[in-house]
Design an enzyme around this catalytic site. Structure first.
Site, PDB file in Angstrom:
ATOM      1  N   HIS A 464       0.830  -1.204   0.000  1.00 36.30           N
ATOM      2  CA  HIS A 464       0.000   0.000   0.000  1.00 36.30           C
ATOM      3  C   HIS A 464       0.872   1.266   0.000  1.00 36.30           C
ATOM      4  CE1 HIS A 464      -3.665   2.331   1.371  1.00 36.30           C
ATOM      5  NE2 HIS A 464      -2.703   3.147   1.772  1.00 36.30           N
ATOM      6  N   GLU A 465       1.778   1.331   0.960  1.00 34.07           N
ATOM      7  CA  GLU A 465       2.617   2.526   1.055  1.00 34.07           C
ATOM      8  C   GLU A 465       3.521   2.661  -0.162  1.00 34.07           C
ATOM      9  OE1 GLU A 465       1.821   4.733   3.023  1.00 34.07           O
ATOM     10  OE2 GLU A 465       0.521   3.504   4.286  1.00 34.07           O
ATOM     11  N   HIS A 468       1.629   4.468  -2.855  1.00 31.33           N
ATOM     12  CA  HIS A 468       1.721   5.926  -2.698  1.00 31.33           C
ATOM     13  C   HIS A 468       3.086   6.412  -3.199  1.00 31.33           C
ATOM     14  CE1 HIS A 468      -1.968   6.711  -0.574  1.00 31.33           C
ATOM     15  NE2 HIS A 468      -1.668   5.958   0.465  1.00 31.33           N
ATOM     16  N   HIS A 471       3.288   6.780  -6.854  1.00 32.32           N
ATOM     17  CA  HIS A 471       2.566   7.984  -7.266  1.00 32.32           C
ATOM     18  C   HIS A 471       3.511   9.194  -7.200  1.00 32.32           C
ATOM     19  CE1 HIS A 471      -1.691  10.024  -6.904  1.00 32.32           C
ATOM     20  NE2 HIS A 471      -1.152  10.211  -8.084  1.00 32.32           N
TER      21      HIS A 471
HETATM   22 ZN   LIG Z   1      -2.932   5.214   2.021  1.00 32.44          ZN
END
Ligand SMILES: [Zn+2]
Length: 676
Positions: A464-465, A468, A471
């Site tokens: 998940h991290e 990010h 991104h």
């Molecule tokens: Zn998040």
């Protein structure tokens, strides 16, 4: 003596920075940033996009870099000195940013450019920047007459007091309550660790026995494991009635005042309701669309939720003769049923998820999808020995980003996991300046005899991290203010949540899920169990999330002036989602800090919204192959690299070919099938 923070630097110069450098650096950088803004305002030339908007977006860069270093350290490697400096500089920084938003001559220049926007032949990214800056002023009252402006300031001051008071009351209520148990029998069912913690807590307060409180680490295990139903009920009612005792800590009046002032503020600015005001800058756009979204999910999830509730009730009846399931039975019997159905505990899975293997796995996934390679480097300054640093390259050999990874807990690190950056990406004078991105987590440290082994939940957290981080790393924009994760609130979790999906796929697990001792690949029946247990009671969980979303919209999506009774109003808002019998003693709104203290007002729906996006996006990969380069390219090109340069719905449609639909989420959550 030179201050390393005030010298030009490319990478954060951690080894040269001492705590005493921060305060003078902040003061100097704020002064410099003010001077840059004054220069924009006092420019004798007529305002243009370049001399006003562009100049503003590139102003204060040194201040931004100092702030990012400082506040990242305050989260990941803090100490009393840093915390004290944070107390001192935070008001200076908010004063500085308020001075910008209230700078009327600056707004007049922006407004002039905004008025000419149709004739300026701006590219989409420039149009977005102009719109975003204009709105940041107008949404703060820059277009109002003096009397209305004054009223707006009064409302803002009053609201910040009320929100603070609301939060203080919730905290005081949480801290006030104690359940002291003197009979060990009353703790039956609790894991040893939780019992020990309860005993220690009692001891620390000079009390005999075991102390249970409303803090999550104490409250949650008790609700999940304690066999004593009467005590579970007592604790549950105490938890559910925070701020609802008609005493000095009661929050009912605060709720009514907060929603009234928010409504008045929205009206002053020309919006029908607070929700209209908030959603203008969200992908969901309007309250109508949010309600339509919540209702559509409700319709689909309710049958499953009712089925699961009946199943749970039957299970409780069979096990303990419980006739009617109450709120305080939910976590307890769910945990028991889950154990019975899946018998899946963390210890079984952990040997397959050695930290180094998982990191290698997420890097391989990024390579297969986006052609990225990660080269560990040892010549980059860092703030702690445990931090790892990588240079990230594209297929073409181009440098993409610097990546810091900091995985283990330390006394100076706050809990949780997050992505942050030390330098944004932007393009200046034709040069694409690449970002410096960081992931910070709190995974169990290796010992001399055992490597760091992750729970499955930690594996998905890492993915998940890292999503990010991608991104941030793949950003490819002109303006730093629109780069990377600078996107609408209900869009920012798409890149992160979508990455979690790879953790459940055989093709991806085959890259890294090897037993740390035997090297054996994780058995696929374990993977199947993980998948199945991930959707356990998904209907009930969905309904619960929706109920909070409906309550949020009820408070903020209409004129609140006729609301007299907080509990009655809440009960009505919960009508369509209620599964458990209501209890007169409890009220959710009076401790709903997310929406009354934090920043989630009219935004609670975004948890589910982001799930719809990630499921819909991943369905595209599933359809074409989870490592399909063309789909990955589309995702990078239209989503990851674009930051907030265009409306997220447009970006998403360009990637996917159509608007997101809820079907993929329903399928993934197992809400489509009808069990017999
Ligand atoms: Zn998040």
């Amino acid at each position: 003596m030179k201050n390393p923070l005030l010298e030009p630097f490319e990478k954060a110069p951690f080894s040269k920075i001492k705590s005493e450098h921060f305060k003078p650096a902040f003061l100097q950088a704020i002064e410099d940033a003010r001077a840059e803004i004054n220069a924009i305002v006092e420019n004798p030339e007529a305002p243009t996009f370049e001399n006003t908007l562009e100049a503003l977006d590139f102003s204060g860069q040194q201040l931004d870099r100092i702030s990012s270093i400082f506040f990242n350290l305050n989260s990941a490697e803090t100490n009393e000195e840093i915390q004290k400096i944070a107390q001192e500089v935070s008001p200076l920084l908010s004063e500085f940013s308020n001075d910008i938003t209230l700078n009327q001559p600056l707004f007049e220049r922006i407004k002039t450019v905004y008025g000419q926007r149709e004739n300026l032949s701006l590219i989409p990214e420039q149009q977005t920047l102009l719109e975003k800056r204009y709105k940041s002023f107008s949404r703060n009252g820059a277009n109002l007459n003096e009397a209305d402006k004054k009223r707006l300031r009064e409302i803002d001051a009053e609201l910040s007091k009320l929100k603070l008071k609301f939060g203080e009351n919730v905290l005081a209520e949480t801290n006030k309550y104690e359940m002291l148990l003197s009979n060990e029998e009353d703790l039956k069912g609790l894991p040893e660790g939780s019992k020990e913690a309860a005993a220690q807590l009692a001891q620390s307060k000079d009390k005999e026995g075991w102390l249970i409180t409303l803090d999550y680490p104490s409250y949650i295990p008790f609700m999940k494991y304690a066999e004593n139903r009467a005590l579970r009920k007592e604790l549950s009612l105490a938890f559910g009635s925070k701020g609802f005792h008609n005493d000095a800590l009661d929050n009912q009046e605060n709720v009514l005042q907060i929603v009234a002032l928010r409504h008045e503020r929205a009206n002053l600015l020309g919006y029908a309701t607070h929700a209209h005001f908030v959603l203008e800058e969200r992908m969901a756009e309007t309250p109508e669309k949010v309600l339509e979204f919540l209702n559509e999910l409700l319709e689909k999830a309710k049958p499953a939720a009712e089925r699961e509730f009946a199943e749970l009730e039957a299970f409780a009846k069979e096990l303990d003769g419980i006739a009617h399931l109450e709120k305080w039975d939910s976590a307890y019997y769910s945990e028991k049923l889950k154990q019975k159905l899946f018998n899946l505990d963390d210890e079984k899975l952990k040997p397959y998820f050695k930290l180094e293997n998982v990191i290698s796995g997420v890097f391989q996934v990024a390579e297969k999808l986006f052609g990225l390679t990660f080269k560990e480097v040892f010549n980059v300054d860092k703030y702690h020995d445990e931090v790892k640093t990588y240079e990230v390259y594209e297929d073409s050999g181009n440098f993409v980003s610097l990546f810091y990874a900091d995985f283990h807990p330390r006394p100076g690190k706050r809990g949780g996991a997050w992505m942050t950056s030390y330098k944004p990406q932007y393009t200046l004078n034709g040069k694409n300046s690449r970002p410096h991105v960081s992931n910070v987590c709190n995974f169990t440290k290796p010992t001399t005899s055992k490597p760091s082994l992750l729970t499955f939940n930690e594996v998905t957290t890492l993915f998940h991290e890292f999503g990010h981080a991608l991104h941030g790393m793949l950003a490819n924009t002109v303006y730093p203010g629109l780069s990377g994760t600078s996107v609408y609130w209900d869009f920012v979790e798409l890149p992160s949540q979508v990455m979690e999906n790879w953790c459940y796929e055989k093709e991806a697990l085959e890259l890294f899920a090897f037993h740390y001792e035997t090297g054996e690949l994780i058995p696929m029946e374990l993977v199947e169990k993980i998948k199945e247990s991930a959707t356990f009671q998904e209907g009930m969980a969905t309904i619960r999330q929706l109920s909070f979303g409906f309550l949020d919209m009820a408070w903020h999506g209409s004129d609140p002036s006729d609301i007299k009774n907080v509990k009655d109003y809440e009960t009505k808002a919960f009508e369509s989602t209620a599964l458990f019998p209501d209890t007169a003693e409890t009220c959710m709104s009076t401790s709903f800090s997310h929406i009354f203290q934090g920043g989630y007002s009219s935004g609670y729906y975004s948890y589910k919204w982001a799930e719809v996006l990630d499921a819909d996006a991943f369905a595209y990969f599933k359809e074409k192959g989870i490592f399909n380069k063309e789909i990955a390219y589309r995702f990078k090109e239209h989503v990851l690299s674009k930051g907030g340069t265009e409306n997220p719905m447009e970006l998403y449609k360009r990637f996917r070919g159509s608007e997101p639909k809820i079907d993929a989420l329903l399928e993934r959550a197992g809400l489509l099938e009808t069990k017999d």
